[in-house]
Design a protein around this motif. Structure first.
Motif, PDB file in Angstrom:
ATOM      1  N   GLU A   1      26.316 -60.825  49.219  1.00 19.83           N
ATOM      2  CA  GLU A   1      25.285 -61.463  48.410  1.00 19.83           C
ATOM      3  C   GLU A   1      25.001 -60.592  47.184  1.00 19.83           C
ATOM      4  N   PHE A   2      25.349 -61.114  46.018  1.00 18.30           N
ATOM      5  CA  PHE A   2      25.070 -60.400  44.771  1.00 18.30           C
ATOM      6  C   PHE A   2      25.072 -61.396  43.626  1.00 18.30           C
ATOM      7  N   GLN A   3      24.548 -60.954  42.482  1.00 13.78           N
ATOM      8  CA  GLN A   3      24.566 -61.773  41.283  1.00 13.78           C
ATOM      9  C   GLN A   3      25.649 -61.255  40.340  1.00 13.78           C
ATOM     10  N   ALA A   4      26.166 -62.140  39.508  1.00 15.04           N
ATOM     11  CA  ALA A   4      27.213 -61.750  38.563  1.00 15.04           C
ATOM     12  C   ALA A   4      26.689 -60.650  37.647  1.00 15.04           C
ATOM     13  N   GLY A   5      27.432 -59.536  37.612  1.00 19.42           N
ATOM     14  CA  GLY A   5      27.018 -58.395  36.813  1.00 19.42           C
ATOM     15  C   GLY A   5      26.399 -57.272  37.623  1.00 19.42           C
ATOM     16  N   GLN A   6      26.165 -57.500  38.915  1.00 19.45           N
ATOM     17  CA  GLN A   6      25.652 -56.415  39.745  1.00 19.45           C
ATOM     18  C   GLN A   6      26.797 -55.525  40.220  1.00 19.45           C
ATOM     19  N   TYR A   7      26.435 -54.365  40.790  1.00 19.96           N
ATOM     20  CA  TYR A   7      27.439 -53.415  41.253  1.00 19.96           C
ATOM     21  C   TYR A   7      27.236 -53.112  42.724  1.00 19.96           C
TER      22      TYR A   7
ATOM     23  N   ARG B   1      38.481 -40.931  42.303  1.00 20.79           N
ATOM     24  CA  ARG B   1      39.618 -40.598  43.144  1.00 20.79           C
ATOM     25  C   ARG B   1      39.189 -40.444  44.602  1.00 20.79           C
ATOM     26  N   GLY B   2      38.023 -39.864  44.821  1.00 23.65           N
ATOM     27  CA  GLY B   2      37.535 -39.717  46.193  1.00 23.65           C
ATOM     28  C   GLY B   2      37.305 -41.059  46.863  1.00 23.65           C
ATOM     29  N   ALA B   3      36.797 -42.030  46.095  1.00 26.10           N
ATOM     30  CA  ALA B   3      36.592 -43.366  46.655  1.00 26.10           C
ATOM     31  C   ALA B   3      37.924 -44.036  46.967  1.00 26.10           C
ATOM     32  N   LEU B   4      38.888 -43.896  46.071  1.00 27.85           N
ATOM     33  CA  LEU B   4      40.214 -44.476  46.316  1.00 27.85           C
ATOM     34  C   LEU B   4      40.868 -43.846  47.540  1.00 27.85           C
ATOM     35  N   ASP B   5      40.749 -42.530  47.664  1.00 25.04           N
ATOM     36  CA  ASP B   5      41.315 -41.849  48.826  1.00 25.04           C
ATOM     37  C   ASP B   5      40.661 -42.342  50.115  1.00 25.04           C
ATOM     38  N   HIS B   6      39.340 -42.523  50.067  1.00 22.10           N
ATOM     39  CA  HIS B   6      38.605 -43.002  51.248  1.00 22.10           C
ATOM     40  C   HIS B   6      39.099 -44.377  51.669  1.00 22.10           C
ATOM     41  N   MET B   7      39.279 -45.263  50.706  1.00 21.24           N
ATOM     42  CA  MET B   7      39.721 -46.622  51.025  1.00 21.24           C
ATOM     43  C   MET B   7      41.184 -46.671  51.446  1.00 21.24           C
ATOM     44  N   SER B   8      41.961 -45.722  50.996  1.00 23.71           N
ATOM     45  CA  SER B   8      43.382 -45.718  51.347  1.00 23.71           C
ATOM     46  C   SER B   8      43.623 -45.289  52.794  1.00 23.71           C
ATOM     47  N   VAL B   9      42.662 -44.587  53.405  1.00 19.47           N
ATOM     48  CA  VAL B   9      42.857 -44.101  54.776  1.00 19.47           C
ATOM     49  C   VAL B   9      41.950 -44.800  55.789  1.00 19.47           C
ATOM     50  N   ASN B  10      41.119 -45.737  55.324  1.00 16.13           N
ATOM     51  CA  ASN B  10      40.233 -46.475  56.225  1.00 16.13           C
ATOM     52  C   ASN B  10      40.511 -47.975  56.094  1.00 16.13           C
ATOM     53  N   ARG B  11      40.734 -48.622  57.224  1.00 16.74           N
ATOM     54  CA  ARG B  11      41.012 -50.067  57.190  1.00 16.74           C
ATOM     55  C   ARG B  11      39.768 -50.857  56.820  1.00 16.74           C
ATOM     56  N   GLU B  12      38.602 -50.329  57.202  1.00 18.37           N
ATOM     57  CA  GLU B  12      37.324 -50.947  56.849  1.00 18.37           C
ATOM     58  C   GLU B  12      36.419 -49.908  56.202  1.00 18.37           C
ATOM     59  N   VAL B  13      35.598 -50.347  55.263  1.00 12.85           N
ATOM     60  CA  VAL B  13      34.668 -49.455  54.581  1.00 12.85           C
ATOM     61  C   VAL B  13      33.281 -50.087  54.553  1.00 12.85           C
ATOM     62  N   ILE B  14      32.289 -49.226  54.417  1.00  5.25           N
ATOM     63  CA  ILE B  14      30.897 -49.689  54.315  1.00  5.25           C
ATOM     64  C   ILE B  14      30.554 -49.849  52.839  1.00  5.25           C
ATOM     65  N   LEU B  15      29.955 -50.993  52.494  1.00  4.06           N
ATOM     66  CA  LEU B  15      29.534 -51.269  51.125  1.00  4.06           C
ATOM     67  C   LEU B  15      28.040 -51.555  51.093  1.00  4.06           C
ATOM     68  N   GLU B  16      27.391 -51.122  50.029  1.00  4.57           N
ATOM     69  CA  GLU B  16      26.032 -51.559  49.718  1.00  4.57           C
ATOM     70  C   GLU B  16      26.134 -52.421  48.464  1.00  4.57           C
ATOM     71  N   VAL B  17      25.838 -53.697  48.618  1.00  5.59           N
ATOM     72  CA  VAL B  17      26.122 -54.708  47.594  1.00  5.59           C
ATOM     73  C   VAL B  17      24.819 -55.269  47.036  1.00  5.59           C
ATOM     74  N   GLY B  18      24.858 -55.670  45.759  1.00  4.75           N
ATOM     75  CA  GLY B  18      23.703 -56.328  45.147  1.00  4.75           C
ATOM     76  C   GLY B  18      22.768 -55.361  44.437  1.00  4.75           C
ATOM     77  N   LEU B  19      23.361 -54.349  43.780  1.00  2.00           N
ATOM     78  CA  LEU B  19      22.588 -53.336  43.078  1.00  2.00           C
ATOM     79  C   LEU B  19      22.664 -53.575  41.568  1.00  2.00           C
TER      80      LEU B  19
END
Length: 232
Positions: free
Chosen positions: A31-37, A75-93
């Motif tokens: 759940e987020f609005q267009a333009g949120q991060y 780069r740290g975020a990319l590395d994290h996602m490359s070794v984890n099949r699932e990741v935790i996101l906080e959406v709608g900021l």
């Protein structure tokens, strides 16, 4: 309030030497609005912010992450996602999302991978069949950084009230489009910015300079939107 969700990492693909396109599938609707991060949660003490490139309601969340070899934050975020099949996101900021109650014409202006922010808004306006005039300016240093140029040219060609204008700071001799700084291209094209809602994304320095110059060209301060303004 931001929404905390799990998402499956579908793919990480290089769009250029420095930009990776990441596709994430939320396990529940995001759940987020267009333009949120969003924030990618590496740990409770380490959450990394990235613009969302996809429109609200899309089944897949797309991120455009620019990262050179020494850019430890992305780069740290990319590395994290490359070794984890699932990741935790906080959406709608973020507060620089599309203002759905406005019928003013829109300027979307992006520098570099700030394009992802403007793409979310552009895709959303397409999905709701908006008839508001929209001009999307995308500024990059070299033509090779226009990794979504063909897609955006198709977007503009498919909708008579949408326009896409790439701007290259250091053009090659073959480049036939606009050159220089992207916010200068906006001001060269549009003599009075007062009628427009303006959405900006890119380096903080660019956002600050653009806001000041746009106001001098008639833009209404309260109708210029950028999450960078919370930090400058």
């Amino acid at each position: 309030m931001p929404q905390t969700i799990l998402a499956e990492v579908l793919s990480i693909e290089a769009a250029t030497n420095f930009v990776n396109i990441v596709k994430l599938k939320p396990l529940i609707p995001a759940e987020f609005q267009a333009g949120q991060y969003l924030q990618i949660v590496l740990s409770e003490e380490d959450k990394r912010i990235f613009s969302i490139a996809s429109a609200p309601g899309a089944e897949v969340i797309e991120l455009h992450i620019g990262a050179g070899p020494d850019d430890s934050y992305p780069r740290g975020a990319l590395d994290h996602m490359s070794v984890n099949r699932e990741v935790i996101l906080e959406v709608g900021l973020g507060n620089a999302h599309i203002q759905t109650s406005s019928d003013r014409p829109i300027i979307l202006m992006a520098g570099g991978t700030g394009f992802s922010y403007t793409k979310s808004i552009a895709d959303h306006l397409t999905s709701i069949k908006a008839t508001t005039p929209v001009i999307l300016y995308w500024g990059v240093k070299e033509e090779s950084a226009l990794y979504a140029r063909a897609e955006m040219e198709t977007w503009a060609a498919s909708h008579s009230h949408f326009e896409f204008i790439p701007v290259v700071e250091n053009p090659s001799t073959e480049w036939q489009g606009k050159t220089g700084y992207v916010h200068q291209a906006v001001m060269n094209d549009i003599k009075d910015l007062a009628p427009y809602d303006i959405y900006l994304a890119g380096p903080f320095k660019m956002a600050g300079i653009a806001r000041e110059d746009f106001i001098n060209k008639g833009a209404i301060k309260e109708r210029i939107f950028a999450d960078a303004f919370a930090y400058i």
